[in-house]
Motif scaffolding. Structure first.
Motif, PDB file in Angstrom:
ATOM      1  N   UNK A   4       0.830  -1.204   0.000  1.00 24.80           N
ATOM      2  CA  UNK A   4       0.000   0.000   0.000  1.00 24.80           C
ATOM      3  C   UNK A   4       0.865   1.256   0.000  1.00 24.80           C
ATOM      4  N   UNK A   5       1.964   1.238   0.757  1.00 26.82           N
ATOM      5  CA  UNK A   5       2.888   2.378   0.767  1.00 26.82           C
ATOM      6  C   UNK A   5       3.426   2.645  -0.637  1.00 26.82           C
ATOM      7  N   UNK A  56       7.440   8.741   2.880  1.00 23.92           N
ATOM      8  CA  UNK A  56       7.364   9.034   1.453  1.00 23.92           C
ATOM      9  C   UNK A  56       6.337  10.108   1.177  1.00 23.92           C
ATOM     10  N   UNK A  57       6.409  10.687  -0.021  1.00 24.97           N
ATOM     11  CA  UNK A  57       5.451  11.700  -0.471  1.00 24.97           C
ATOM     12  C   UNK A  57       4.254  11.000  -1.106  1.00 24.97           C
ATOM     13  N   UNK A  58       3.056  11.244  -0.564  1.00 26.41           N
ATOM     14  CA  UNK A  58       1.853  10.657  -1.140  1.00 26.41           C
ATOM     15  C   UNK A  58       1.514  11.293  -2.478  1.00 26.41           C
ATOM     16  N   UNK A  59       1.245  10.459  -3.476  1.00 24.53           N
ATOM     17  CA  UNK A  59       0.948  10.946  -4.824  1.00 24.53           C
ATOM     18  C   UNK A  59      -0.411  10.468  -5.336  1.00 24.53           C
ATOM     19  N   UNK A  60      -1.178   9.792  -4.510  1.00 26.09           N
ATOM     20  CA  UNK A  60      -2.521   9.355  -4.886  1.00 26.09           C
ATOM     21  C   UNK A  60      -3.509  10.090  -3.992  1.00 26.09           C
ATOM     22  N   UNK A  61      -4.428  10.820  -4.599  1.00 30.71           N
ATOM     23  CA  UNK A  61      -5.391  11.574  -3.818  1.00 30.71           C
ATOM     24  C   UNK A  61      -5.415  13.032  -4.233  1.00 30.71           C
ATOM     25  N   UNK A  62      -6.391  13.792  -3.743  1.00 31.08           N
ATOM     26  CA  UNK A  62      -6.578  15.183  -4.184  1.00 31.08           C
ATOM     27  C   UNK A  62      -5.636  16.195  -3.545  1.00 31.08           C
TER      28      UNK A  62
END
Length: 469
Positions: free
Chosen positions: A18-19, A43-49
């Motif tokens: 998931x990460x 980490x930098x999240x890249x999924x989502x608004x």
């Protein structure tokens, strides 16, 4: 500020998968093996608004866990304390486990917003999620991290209550990336904790405790850094487990991604060929380097002198790097290591103007000319910078392909001394100018007698026939 989303759960439920899905990377090692992740992994999240930070953790073991698993659980609980929201991941194939019930009870006491995520629910989402209502954490959210199902919907729900981060939060300045590398059990994670001033990564008296490369952002003395704690690199013949092979690959990738590498050696063990091999990896990647000899405290003077002799003998090709004798456990000499890292980073990213480089080149040739090759001597005319990290100097001139490697090394040392490039390797490249008259002097392949074309040869042949008459 960006919200921090922490992923927790019992071992082997798909937290690292998931990460990787949320960060759109392969930064976390994934394998069908419980307890693979041991440290917090950011980490930098890249999924989502909206932008956010996502944290991968090890399995949340019971309080009674012992050994390295107790340290893993402590790291996970620290991550939960720092979280804005928690993604509690459970296994939709195996159903509710007793450990899930214990973790749910522990998470309720933290006061954090907890989202119950049912992983491995591909093809049977409603049925897989139904039984997890008994955990009392709200509606279960079915996903498949491996296949990417419902991941975007999940992050829309999780991030709905958070405001958009400001533009200043999204634009991050370039900061030095420091990879801590070395053989297993030399004290790399202890050095990371000493630099951070906290127990940030798992430290345990067992080789191979660190399995993944862990990136950690921190600030010290008003300067920002990114530390990369890596797995120990053993000799190829001793690497048998598939997980360890992936760990070694991640370490070599971390060296390539870093600006500066800190090579940690163990003063209580002889400097080995493997230490030299790791140094060779760093040198081949062209990364700036600082050498830290750990566990220096308590050694008798005779043993210290022997270690210095071995260092000069086996690592003499690292003469450009600063050498420090430290005790990471007691924090002795750690500040000096960071100062050398700053110096090496500045040297690796130095900007060298063409006029200064050309003047230095003239001075180098005046001190020692390149050796002759046959009747001619190579001519070095001017130089300019061709890149950074490591600094690359391109020299133009004539017949430079005949310059020997010994003279190349002389130029590398000369430029490093002139521009004070301490702590970084240097690349010197030669580019010969094309001689515009070479093509005119070249004989015609169709006629051994010279460079005349066919029409001219016919004209001259007719002239000779008339002369005979």
């Amino acid at each position: 500020m960006k919200p921090t989303i922490v992923i927790v759960g019992r071992p082997n439920v798909g937290k690292s998968t998931l990460f990787n899905r949320l960060t759109r990377t392969r930064d976390a090692i994934v394998a069908d093996l419980p307890g693979l992740t041991r440290d917090r992994h950011y980490g930098e999240g890249r999924v989502g608004p909206k932008p956010y930070l996502v944290v991968d953790t090890g399995g949340l073991e019971p309080v009674a866990a012992e050994g390295v698993y107790r340290e893993m659980a402590r790291q996970t609980r620290q991550a939960v304390d720092e979280a804005d929201s928690v993604l509690f991941v459970v296994d939709g194939r195996n159903g509710v486990a007793p450990q899930d019930i214990a973790i749910a009870g522990e998470l309720r006491k933290t006061g954090r917003r907890v989202w119950l995520v049912v992983n491995k629910s591909e093809g049977r989402a409603p049925a897989a999620a139904a039984e997890f209502h008994e955990l009392g954490l709200g509606d279960p959210l079915p996903i498949s991290a491996a296949h990417g199902e419902n991941i975007s919907d999940l992050m829309d729900i999780v991030l709905a209550d958070y405001p958009h981060a400001s533009k200043d939060d999204e634009d991050e300045d370039e900061v030095p990336r420091i990879a801590i590398v070395g053989r297993p059990n030399v004290g790399k994670s202890t050095l990371v904790n000493a630099l951070l001033g906290e127990e940030r990564v798992v430290v345990y008296d067992e080789p191979g405790t660190t399995r993944d490369s862990v990136h950690i952002d921190f600030e010290r003395g008003g300067k920002r850094y990114t530390l990369i704690d890596t797995a120990g690199v053993r000799r190829k013949g001793r690497v048998t487990e598939a997980v360890e092979k992936f760990s070694v690959i991640k370490t070599l990738q971390s060296i390539s991604d870093a600006n500066v590498a800190v090579l940690v050696l163990d003063a209580q063990q002889e400097i080995s060929d493997q230490d030299a091999h790791i140094a060779g990896y760093i040198l081949e990647a062209g990364r700036a380097l600082v050498v830290a000899v750990n566990k220096w405290d308590g050694l008798p003077e005779y043993q210290r002198e022997q270690i210095k002799v071995h260092l000069l003998r086996k690592l003499d090709f690292l003469s450009f790097a600063r050498l420090h004798f430290i005790s990471a456990l007691k924090g002795q000499g750690v500040g000096a290591v960071l100062k050398s890292v700053d110096e090496a980073f500045a040297a690796a990213m130095a900007k060298l103007s063409t006029p200064r480089l050309s003047r230095a080149l003239i001075a180098a040739v005046a001190r020692q000319q390149p050796p002759r090759s046959g009747m001619n001597r190579p001519k070095l005319r001017y130089a300019h910078q061709g890149g950074s990290n490591p600094p690359r100097i391109v020299i133009h001139g004539n017949a430079l392909e005949k310059v020997p490697d010994s003279y190349r090394r002389f130029l590398e040392h000369f430029f490093r001394d002139i521009f004070r490039l301490q702590g970084t390797p240097l690349r010197v490249e030669f580019k010969s100018s094309e001689n515009p008259f070479e093509r005119k002097r070249r004989p015609n392949a169709n006629w051994a007698g010279g460079g005349l074309n066919e029409r001219e040869r016919e004209r001259r042949a007719k002239g000779k026939t008339r002369d005979r008459r």
